[in-house]
Design an enzyme around this catalytic site. Sequence first.
Site, PDB file in Angstrom:
ATOM      1  N   ASP A 311       0.869  -1.177   0.000  1.00 45.01           N
ATOM      2  CA  ASP A 311       0.000   0.000   0.000  1.00 45.01           C
ATOM      3  C   ASP A 311       0.902   1.222   0.000  1.00 45.01           C
ATOM      4  O   ASP A 311       2.108   1.137   0.286  1.00 45.01           O
ATOM      5  CB  ASP A 311      -0.923  -0.013   1.227  1.00 45.01           C
ATOM      6  CG  ASP A 311      -2.060   1.005   1.150  1.00 45.01           C
ATOM      7  OD1 ASP A 311      -2.144   1.744   0.150  1.00 45.01           O
ATOM      8  OD2 ASP A 311      -2.859   1.076   2.101  1.00 45.01           O
ATOM      9  N   HIS A 312       0.335   2.375  -0.306  1.00 40.53           N
ATOM     10  CA  HIS A 312       1.069   3.635  -0.262  1.00 40.53           C
ATOM     11  C   HIS A 312       0.837   4.313   1.078  1.00 40.53           C
ATOM     12  O   HIS A 312      -0.322   4.581   1.433  1.00 40.53           O
ATOM     13  CB  HIS A 312       0.591   4.573  -1.375  1.00 40.53           C
ATOM     14  CG  HIS A 312       0.899   4.104  -2.754  1.00 40.53           C
ATOM     15  ND1 HIS A 312      -0.055   4.053  -3.754  1.00 40.53           N
ATOM     16  CD2 HIS A 312       2.044   3.649  -3.313  1.00 40.53           C
ATOM     17  CE1 HIS A 312       0.508   3.610  -4.866  1.00 40.53           C
ATOM     18  NE2 HIS A 312       1.769   3.351  -4.628  1.00 40.53           N
ATOM     19  N   PHE A 465      -5.381   3.870   0.756  1.00 44.15           N
ATOM     20  CA  PHE A 465      -6.396   2.843   0.459  1.00 44.15           C
ATOM     21  C   PHE A 465      -6.050   2.054  -0.804  1.00 44.15           C
ATOM     22  O   PHE A 465      -6.933   1.667  -1.564  1.00 44.15           O
ATOM     23  CB  PHE A 465      -7.813   3.426   0.302  1.00 44.15           C
ATOM     24  CG  PHE A 465      -8.135   4.575   1.205  1.00 44.15           C
ATOM     25  CD1 PHE A 465      -7.776   4.575   2.542  1.00 44.15           C
ATOM     26  CD2 PHE A 465      -8.835   5.669   0.733  1.00 44.15           C
ATOM     27  CE1 PHE A 465      -8.084   5.628   3.389  1.00 44.15           C
ATOM     28  CE2 PHE A 465      -9.160   6.734   1.561  1.00 44.15           C
ATOM     29  CZ  PHE A 465      -8.778   6.720   2.890  1.00 44.15           C
ATOM     30  N   HIS A 466      -4.758   1.790  -1.023  1.00 48.31           N
ATOM     31  CA  HIS A 466      -4.316   1.128  -2.249  1.00 48.31           C
ATOM     32  C   HIS A 466      -3.808  -0.289  -1.966  1.00 48.31           C
ATOM     33  O   HIS A 466      -2.802  -0.725  -2.536  1.00 48.31           O
ATOM     34  CB  HIS A 466      -3.232   1.956  -2.938  1.00 48.31           C
ATOM     35  CG  HIS A 466      -3.697   3.315  -3.352  1.00 48.31           C
ATOM     36  ND1 HIS A 466      -2.837   4.350  -3.662  1.00 48.31           N
ATOM     37  CD2 HIS A 466      -4.954   3.817  -3.505  1.00 48.31           C
ATOM     38  CE1 HIS A 466      -3.547   5.425  -3.982  1.00 48.31           C
ATOM     39  NE2 HIS A 466      -4.831   5.124  -3.898  1.00 48.31           N
ATOM     40  N   THR A 467      -4.482  -1.026  -1.109  1.00 42.48           N
ATOM     41  CA  THR A 467      -4.078  -2.379  -0.766  1.00 42.48           C
ATOM     42  C   THR A 467      -4.023  -3.260  -2.015  1.00 42.48           C
ATOM     43  O   THR A 467      -4.976  -3.308  -2.785  1.00 42.48           O
ATOM     44  CB  THR A 467      -5.068  -2.993   0.233  1.00 42.48           C
ATOM     45  OG1 THR A 467      -5.346  -2.045   1.259  1.00 42.48           O
ATOM     46  CG2 THR A 467      -4.495  -4.257   0.849  1.00 42.48           C
TER      47      THR A 467
END
Length: 542
Positions: A311-312, A465-467
């Site tokens: 994630d970021h 929210f970039h899982t």
Amino acid sequence: MSTTDPTKPTLTAAIPLRQLKPAYDFIVVGAGSGGSAVTRRLVDAGADVLLIEAGPPGIGVAEIDEPSKWVPLGRSVYDWGYDYAPTPHVSGRTIGIPRGKVLGGSSAINAMMWYRGHPADYDAWDASGAKGWAFKDVLPYFKRCEDWEGGASEWRGAHGPLRIERSRALHPIAAAMIEGAAELGIPVIDDPNGATNEGAAPSNFNISAGKRFSSARGYLWPVLDRYNLTVVPNSLVTGLGFEGRRCVSVRHRVEGQEIETRAVVEIILALGAINTSRLLMLSGIGAPAELRRLGIGVRAALPGVGQNLQDHPLVRAVNFRAKRPLGAVSDNGGGSMINWKTRSHLAQANVHAFPVQGRSATAEVANGYDLGGDVFAIGTGLMRSRSRGYLRLLGTEPSSPIEIQPNFLSEPEDLNDLVDAVDVVMELGTSNAFANWFAGHAAPERRLNRAETVDFIRTACSTFFHTCGTAKMGNDDMAVVDERLVVRGVEGLRIADASVIPIIPSCNTHAPVTVIGERAADFILKSVGDLSEARVEGHGTT
């Protein structure tokens, strides 16, 4: 091609009530960015498709439709309510990770950013073993997704399912951030999805006529009345059924009862990077030691399931006092973006920033600083993160707790890059471009030295929210799917969501996951050939 004018989004849509059949050509599990795309293309090809979504329809919901209302959708009925587990790297804090539980998935609750990152992101996928996923291979699919306000070009697409627009009236804070970037020597570019992504530009949004344009609106709404599409919302999938090595059915709950529905040709998982891995493991696909720990029989030994989680990390956020009220919130509360390099020798931009038309803070930052009165903020984060984590089941029920660990800031270089990014944001907020707005520091309350900045980052660390990455594609021992997204070791099962991403791209994940869905449909249709023959080979009919 979209069947409606995207500049005039359909204001009403309804899911037809259809009696469930015992079998369909295809079952797609999950109606998010990937699931919506693959469903639409299969339906357009004439296949009989069942789309199962765990959440509600979300149609006609003002909070979803209104772009400025997106933040509270996290922790709402439309969110799975997941958390990232604490570590010392983030000061022992639990970090919420919103994931959409609604038709459209996370595209129905996210910040509506449409951004594909840098070509090198996809060349890295190809080099890592996901052959055929270089930028030259995926660019036509990015273009196929799009109905870009500027029309078709070498880089952009038109007349696709997803409407993409820039702000109709850029908020002064968003405009100031672009001007401030130029003042600091960061280039100003027209389009971050164009020839280069390095620089400051107005954001690309999945917004049309002032309303959210989710994957559900673009891909599903126009075909909800098709005879060959059955959509079942509020239906939780609890397991997969097999005959030998072939995945042939899904078990899912409908109105409180668990039923089993068969797929004659194929099942496509598009539940997202958390729930796809959970379902695989519950169905006996994963690392043998992990499955045996839970008492689950091993159907396919794939040690990469649940690993490689990425994630970021987001610093939420640097807050500044404003000289006057900021006025009404426009767009998604942001409006522009910056990508830049923390070191000039880097091959591509590695950090990102965006404005916030108001305050933005983790609970710990909000409790530690005075953020009352008129405040604006700039969020910043790392788009080339190195940290890798994992996902672990803590029980064998579909609703059992799950440990989700991104290992944010575990790599020292990630932290170093974020320190540099925060320093630039502090300069940005005090630049001449913000002279009419800046009235002092709010959180932090002053410029910080390096040690203080590190402490602030650990307290302010959140997520974009970039899982992704928990069932990666490739050809090594940790790969879960091949380059055609087929799950290794079994038949009749494919994945079309963020879990297959091998290396996190330097962008929001909605656009690349949509491309994954588009390509999944192409792979399926090419492998199937004639549908009638495939139905016979699948030993059943619909």
